[in-house]
Write an enzyme that holds these catalytic residues in place. Structure first.
Site, PDB file in Angstrom:
ATOM      1  CE1 TYR B 128      59.847 -20.094  26.037  1.00  0.00           C
ATOM      2  CE2 TYR B 128      59.205 -19.309  28.186  1.00  0.00           C
ATOM      3  CZ  TYR B 128      58.926 -20.101  27.121  1.00  0.00           C
ATOM      4  OH  TYR B 128      57.798 -21.080  26.942  1.00  0.00           O
ATOM      5  CE1 TYR B 167      56.601 -19.175  31.706  1.00  0.00           C
ATOM      6  CE2 TYR B 167      57.831 -21.251  30.783  1.00  0.00           C
ATOM      7  CZ  TYR B 167      56.856 -20.265  30.565  1.00  0.00           C
ATOM      8  OH  TYR B 167      56.105 -20.050  29.484  1.00  0.00           O
ATOM      9  NE  ARG B 177      51.744 -22.254  31.158  1.00  0.00           N
ATOM     10  CZ  ARG B 177      51.714 -22.763  29.787  1.00  0.00           C
ATOM     11  NH1 ARG B 177      52.409 -21.895  29.041  1.00  0.00           N
ATOM     12  NH2 ARG B 177      51.086 -23.581  29.420  1.00  0.00           N
ATOM     13  CG  HIS B 180      54.989 -25.090  28.042  1.00  0.00           C
ATOM     14  ND1 HIS B 180      55.331 -24.566  29.104  1.00  0.00           N
ATOM     15  CD2 HIS B 180      55.216 -23.958  26.979  1.00  0.00           C
ATOM     16  CE1 HIS B 180      55.724 -22.994  28.985  1.00  0.00           C
ATOM     17  NE2 HIS B 180      55.386 -22.900  27.713  1.00  0.00           N
ATOM     18  CG  HIS B 182      55.543 -22.135  22.831  1.00  0.00           C
ATOM     19  ND1 HIS B 182      54.332 -21.467  23.233  1.00  0.00           N
ATOM     20  CD2 HIS B 182      56.245 -22.178  23.997  1.00  0.00           C
ATOM     21  CE1 HIS B 182      54.464 -21.051  24.492  1.00  0.00           C
ATOM     22  NE2 HIS B 182      55.598 -21.403  25.188  1.00  0.00           N
TER      23      HIS B 182
END
Lengths: 208, 262
Positions: B128, B167, B177, B180, B182
């Site tokens: 991120y 990640y 995870r 995905h 959000h």
């Protein structure tokens, strides 16, 4: 057998996660991307009403402030009217106040602040007068579905005592979890709040 | 890209007529909490200290929750729904080019028009662009990882991006995870406010994700997994995934049949 009703099911909620700032407040994540950004300042210089600062923290079950929480607030204007077509009440509407803002907590202190105005009393759809209040929605890592609560104002004792929602709370002691305390600091009006996710002082959360 | 709303894979989503009689109070349908994750879900450790333990106080459809913020095109910029271009500095971001598209509808199947949809994600390596993310995968200099769109008159939205990577995260010692994106969605009233995550068809991390498996209902979990939508892909350019979002339904309001103020 009967005919099927065929309603759809709401999409399931998932946590906003620790990096919610990227999508909703990118400046807090550390970068600049959008031309126009949403913020914790709800007022313009032309907004009518008493300028106030809402300031508070959200505490976990150990009493530690959440430092990655995001709050949104939604409120009526100084005339007690929401800037939305479903609110047909009599108060004046103004282009200068959407009534919505969002804020991330400070990464060190956990402090959340909003610059807004004090909303007016609201007439609900049954014609009852509701005490001035701000609607709050809370998301964060570890919060699986957004939490809804409200902030009322400590200097509205008579209105709070008559408020139909506060009076739904069975234990009078729990009503105080929704009351923000008014102070003045360097000539500015500040309302302070604490939202406790758990514990003996657990804040009242609503299933709206 | 094609902004035309395609026919949905679920015929109920295309039903044109409203399903509630015009006699209601305008409140939202009661939220079915059995399809949402419980606040306290110990397998997702962060939820343990962040979950209210007392019962929520039910508040039926007050004006404060039936209303909500209204957004318009003035709130957005022209590149806000193009994550391939909205942070590009000296080229395109690395990764599989994809389009994500779908409709925001309510529980009656009606499209939710002109509502704000915001989205954010990791880059193709699972990193991120966030000052608190310390995963060793590199930041992509050409990828911000966030965007937003306003649904059209039918509730349709779309955006272009690169597929995010999985990640690792601190839950169990080896928790990952699934890939995905959000999503944050508003709807017309504050009680419809929803944040969720979209997953990708075929990801082997889905059934073992401690966050996804907080959802107690298998069908509700499956509805967060976007299928590959080859018909909506662009040959020699990008694949497409389809993700429809359902917000709470709303009873009609008798106020609509009266003059304002009554």
């Amino acid at each position: 057998m009967t005919q099927p009703l065929n309603y759809l099911k709401e999409t399931a909620s998932q946590t906003a996660g620790p990096y919610v700032h990227i999508g909703l407040i990118p400046a807090m994540a550390g970068f600049d991307i959008f031309e126009k950004n949403f913020s914790n300042v709800l007022v313009t210089p032309n907004t009518e009403g008493e300028r106030i600062t809402l300031e508070g923290k959200v505490l976990d079950g150990t009493g530690t402030p959440l430092r990655d929480v995001l709050l949104e607030i939604w409120q009526a204007n100084a005339s007690g009217r929401y800037n939305h077509p479903a609110d047909r009440s009599a108060g004046a509407l103004s282009e200068e106040f959407r009534g919505w803002g969002r804020a991330g907590s400070n990464f060190e202190s956990g402090l959340v602040t909003f610059e807004t105005i004090k909303p007016g009393a609201i007439t609900d759809r049954a014609g009852r007068t509701c005490a001035p209040h701000v609607n709050v929605w809370i998301v964060a890592r570890g919060i699986n579905i957004g939490l809804n609560t409200r902030l009322y104002f400590s200097d509205e004792e008579a209105a709070n005592a008559a408020d139909p929602v506060l009076n739904l709370i069975e234990q009078p002691s729990r009503r105080s979890t929704l009351i923000a305390k008014r102070t003045e600091r360097a000539g500015k009006v500040v309302y302070s709040f604490t939202i406790n996710l758990q514990g003996p002082e657990e804040t009242v959360f609503f299933d709206v | 890209m094609n902004a035309q709303a395609p026919a949905s894979r679920d015929p109920r989503l295309n039903r044109p007529e409203p399903l509630t009689p015009p006699l209601g109070d305008g409140g939202f349908f009661q939220r079915d909490r059995s399809i949402h994750p419980p606040a306290h879900a110990p397998g997702y450790k962060s939820s343990v200290l962040r979950s209210p333990r007392l019962a929520l106080l039910s508040l039926e459809g007050s004006i404060s929750e039936i209303t909500g913020p209204v957004f318009g095109h003035n709130d957005l910029g022209p590149l806000d729904n193009d994550l391939i271009r909205n942070y590009a500095k000296d080229g395109d971001p690395i990764g599989e080019r994809i389009v994500v598209h779908g409709r925001v509808v309510d529980e009656t199947g009606r499209g939710v028009p002109n509502t704000l949809v915001e989205f954010w994600q990791a880059n193709a390596g699972g990193r991120y662009r966030h000052k608190k993310d310390t995963y060793l995968a590199p930041i992509d200099p050409n990828f911000g990882g966030c965007g937003r769109a306003l649904t059209d008159d039918t509730g349709y939205y779309y955006f272009r991006t690169v597929k995010p990577g999985p990640y690792p995260w601190r839950n169990y010692v080896n928790s990952w995870r699934p890939a995905h994106i959000h999503f944050s969605v508003f709807g017309s009233g504050f009680a419809q406010r929803l944040i969720t995550q979209m997953y990708f068809e075929g990801d082997p991390l889905i059934p073992i994700c401690p966050i996804l498996t907080t959802i107690p209902d298998k069908d509700a979990l499956d509805r967060l997994v976007a299928p590959l939508d080859l018909n909506a892909s662009t040959p020699f350019d990008s694949l497409a995934y389809r993700f429809d979002i359902v917000l709470r339904g709303q009873r009609s309001t008798y106020f609509e049949n009266r003059t304002a103020g009554n």
